[in-house]
Design a protein around this motif. Structure first.
Motif, mmCIF file in Angstrom:
data_model
loop_
_atom_site.group_PDB
_atom_site.id
_atom_site.type_symbol
_atom_site.label_atom_id
_atom_site.label_comp_id
_atom_site.label_asym_id
_atom_site.label_seq_id
_atom_site.Cartn_x
_atom_site.Cartn_y
_atom_site.Cartn_z
ATOM 1 N N THR A 38 4.733 19.327 0.018
ATOM 2 C CA THR A 38 3.684 18.448 0.540
ATOM 3 C C THR A 38 3.802 17.086 -0.147
ATOM 4 N N PRO A 39 3.400 16.010 0.533
ATOM 5 C CA PRO A 39 3.512 14.675 -0.069
ATOM 6 C C PRO A 39 2.757 14.583 -1.392
ATOM 7 N N ARG A 292 -5.273 5.361 -2.683
ATOM 8 C CA ARG A 292 -4.597 6.654 -2.678
ATOM 9 C C ARG A 292 -3.488 6.619 -1.633
ATOM 10 N N ALA A 293 -2.282 6.925 -2.074
ATOM 11 C CA ALA A 293 -1.128 6.852 -1.183
ATOM 12 C C ALA A 293 -0.375 8.175 -1.184
ATOM 13 N N MET A 294 0.247 8.490 -0.026
ATOM 14 C CA MET A 294 1.143 9.637 0.071
ATOM 15 C C MET A 294 2.563 9.163 -0.213
ATOM 16 N N LEU A 295 3.289 9.895 -1.042
ATOM 17 C CA LEU A 295 4.617 9.503 -1.474
ATOM 18 C C LEU A 295 5.621 10.595 -1.133
ATOM 19 N N LEU A 296 6.795 10.161 -0.632
ATOM 20 C CA LEU A 296 7.910 11.062 -0.349
ATOM 21 C C LEU A 296 9.178 10.456 -0.921
ATOM 22 N N GLY A 327 5.684 2.268 3.625
ATOM 23 C CA GLY A 327 5.126 1.272 2.733
ATOM 24 C C GLY A 327 6.164 0.879 1.698
ATOM 25 N N PRO A 328 5.743 0.348 0.554
ATOM 26 C CA PRO A 328 6.686 -0.088 -0.481
ATOM 27 C C PRO A 328 7.252 1.092 -1.252
ATOM 28 N N THR A 329 8.222 0.806 -2.097
ATOM 29 C CA THR A 329 8.816 1.823 -2.952
ATOM 30 C C THR A 329 8.026 1.971 -4.246
ATOM 31 N N LEU A 330 8.074 3.163 -4.789
ATOM 32 C CA LEU A 330 7.504 3.459 -6.097
ATOM 33 C C LEU A 330 8.592 4.211 -6.856
ATOM 34 N N GLY A 331 9.468 3.466 -7.539
ATOM 35 C CA GLY A 331 10.649 4.081 -8.138
ATOM 36 C C GLY A 331 11.563 4.593 -7.041
ATOM 37 N N ASP A 332 11.873 5.907 -7.045
ATOM 38 C CA ASP A 332 12.703 6.495 -5.994
ATOM 39 C C ASP A 332 11.859 7.146 -4.910
ATOM 40 N N LEU A 333 10.551 6.908 -4.921
ATOM 41 C CA LEU A 333 9.653 7.418 -3.885
ATOM 42 C C LEU A 333 9.248 6.286 -2.953
ATOM 43 N N ARG A 334 8.791 6.679 -1.767
ATOM 44 C CA ARG A 334 8.380 5.707 -0.760
ATOM 45 C C ARG A 334 6.956 6.020 -0.326
ATOM 46 N N VAL A 335 6.120 4.990 -0.254
ATOM 47 C CA VAL A 335 4.758 5.147 0.248
ATOM 48 C C VAL A 335 4.810 5.363 1.756
ATOM 49 N N ILE A 336 4.096 6.371 2.244
ATOM 50 C CA ILE A 336 4.000 6.652 3.677
ATOM 51 C C ILE A 336 2.628 6.191 4.134
ATOM 52 N N ARG A 337 2.602 5.157 4.962
ATOM 53 C CA ARG A 337 1.334 4.597 5.415
ATOM 54 C C ARG A 337 0.618 5.534 6.390
ATOM 55 N N SER A 338 1.359 6.072 7.353
ATOM 56 C CA SER A 338 0.749 6.920 8.377
ATOM 57 C C SER A 338 1.835 7.750 9.046
ATOM 58 N N GLY A 339 1.396 8.762 9.815
ATOM 59 C CA GLY A 339 2.318 9.597 10.578
ATOM 60 C C GLY A 339 2.295 11.062 10.188
ATOM 61 N N ILE A 340 1.870 11.387 8.985
ATOM 62 C CA ILE A 340 1.800 12.770 8.528
ATOM 63 C C ILE A 340 0.503 12.988 7.778
ATOM 64 N N GLU A 341 0.172 14.287 7.580
ATOM 65 C CA GLU A 341 -0.990 14.668 6.806
ATOM 66 C C GLU A 341 -0.554 15.106 5.414
ATOM 67 N N SER A 387 6.749 -5.362 -1.440
ATOM 68 C CA SER A 387 8.093 -4.929 -1.791
ATOM 69 C C SER A 387 8.122 -3.777 -2.758
ATOM 70 N N ILE A 388 7.049 -3.561 -3.501
ATOM 71 C CA ILE A 388 7.056 -2.476 -4.475
ATOM 72 C C ILE A 388 5.628 -2.088 -4.783
ATOM 73 N N ALA A 389 5.468 -0.841 -5.245
ATOM 74 C CA ALA A 389 4.171 -0.381 -5.690
ATOM 75 C C ALA A 389 4.322 0.173 -7.091
#
Length: 396
Positions: A38-39, A292-296, A327-341, A387-389
């Motif tokens: 899960t994210p 609060r952000a979801m990260l993958l 969304g922006p990157t957080l190290g090697d993770l990426r912020v997911i703005r929308s599209g999944i739960e 560009s980054i978070a």
């Protein structure tokens, strides 16, 4: 013989049919195994990137306020000087001579005034006994008034000449780093014209940059007052991390119609004077409040033409592609703005073996929080405006 041949043919046909039957009943290949998770949900802050240069808050050209010959220099080139510190001395002898002359004129005026008052007193005494006319008294009174005016003018001349003598000592108008001297001892300097040196303030220091109209609109729509007062981080061209902290203190009131940009400025503390005016740097401005952000992992994101997808495993164990907004990157993770739960199982490992609609064997995995090294973050060419978070705690 015929019976033997028929029996052999029958046996061969039986073996052939048995072989075909055996091939048709072979078990299908097993479902590919993938890792799902899960994210990761975390408080983050988005940062926007800019490029700019450091500027001195104050810059002063030091000029003499008297005309004369330069007599002495009291500083070393590049030295830090305090406001009021003497930098140059102009030959003061002509100014002192004029001051002496003004003082002599003041003494003469005071003597004339004292004499006029004595004459007035005598005339008033005589007038009381009808020994002097009214016109004579009025003339003596006018002489006193003239004497008072002459004394005041002489005193003003003395003060003016005292200022001139004081101006022969050229002092630093501000505290800061002084440049090299531009005039050597023995040269003639002209009041308010000859530039002797320059001084720039060093602490604090400004960092000036330009941002796009789109980012300005974003800040204004966030009701953030065009981001004034927001924290910034700056790194120099030879640094790997954004080690210099500051705050945004100015956004211009108009947009450059040619470039479509707006000038902005941050103020940075510089107690050791390490940052110099003209230095080049990269600035990051906090583009959002903590959210609060979801990260993958970036590796879990699939590109399909212009779309960005992630693969989700549903309850039946089938692969379902879902378009997402990045969304922006957080190290090697990426912020997911929308599209999944936040509760969906996203494929984070073995994604190359997964096909939409295919059954898979899901193995539970975990997304580890990113280790942030802001200076080493790399952003793809199709990155969103932010560009980054960073984690919200890192923005404080």
């Amino acid at each position: 013989m015929k019976l033997k041949s028929l029996a052999a043919a029958t046996a061969a046909l039986t073996l052939l049919l048995a072989g075909c039957s055996s091939g048709d009943s072979a078990a299908p290949p097993p479902a590919p195994q993938v890792t799902v998770a899960t994210p990761l949900v975390q408080q983050v802050v988005d940062w926007d990137d800019y490029v700019g240069r450091f500027e001195a808050i104050q810059r002063v050209e030091v000029k003499p306020r008297v005309t004369g010959y330069l007599q002495r220099v009291h500083f070393r080139d590049g030295q830090y000087v305090e406001a009021g510190q003497t930098l140059f001395t102009v030959d003061a002898r002509p100014a002192r001579a004029q001051l002496d002359q003004a003082r002599a004129q003041l003494a003469r005026a005071e003597a004339s005034l004292a004499n006029a008052r004595t004459e007035l007193a005598r005339s008033q005494t005589l007038a009381a006994s009808q020994a002097a006319s009214k016109e004579e008294v009025e003339a003596r009174q006018a002489a006193v008034r003239t004497g008072v005016a002459d004394v005041n003018a002489a005193r003003a001349a003395v003060r003016a000449n005292q200022l001139t003598v004081g101006f022969t000592s050229v002092q630093a108008p501000i505290s800061g780093r002084v440049s090299e001297r531009l005039v050597d001892v023995g040269n003639s300097v002209t009041a308010d014209q000859t530039v002797l040196t320059t001084i720039v303030s060093t602490n604090p220091i400004h960092f000036a940059f330009e941002g796009s109209e789109a980012l300005l609109l974003k800040y204004q729509r966030q009701n953030s007052g065009a981001a004034r007062g927001k924290p910034v981080r700056i790194r120099l061209q030879d640094e790997s991390t954004y080690a210099h902290a500051g705050t945004l203190d100015f956004v211009d009131t108009s947009i450059d119609t040619g470039a479509g940009t707006v000038r902005a400025r941050a103020v940075v503390q510089n107690p050791d004077g390490f940052l110099k005016p003209g230095m080049f740097g990269h600035l990051r401005l906090a583009g959002t409040e903590p959210y609060r952000a979801m990260l993958l992992p970036d590796t879990a994101i699939v590109t399909d033409a212009a779309r960005k997808l992630v693969y989700v495993v549903d309850k039946e164990g089938s692969v379902v592609p879902k378009p997402v907004e990045l969304g922006p990157t957080l190290g090697d993770l990426r912020v997911i703005r929308s599209g999944i739960e936040a509760s969906e199982r996203v494929i984070i490992g073995g994604i190359q073996r997964a096909m939409p609609g295919q059954k898979v064997t899901a193995k539970a995995g975990q997304i580890k929080p990113a280790t942030i090294q802001e200076g080493n973050a790399v952003e793809p060419a199709n990155a969103p405006p932010a560009s980054i978070a960073t984690p919200a705690a890192a923005a404080r």
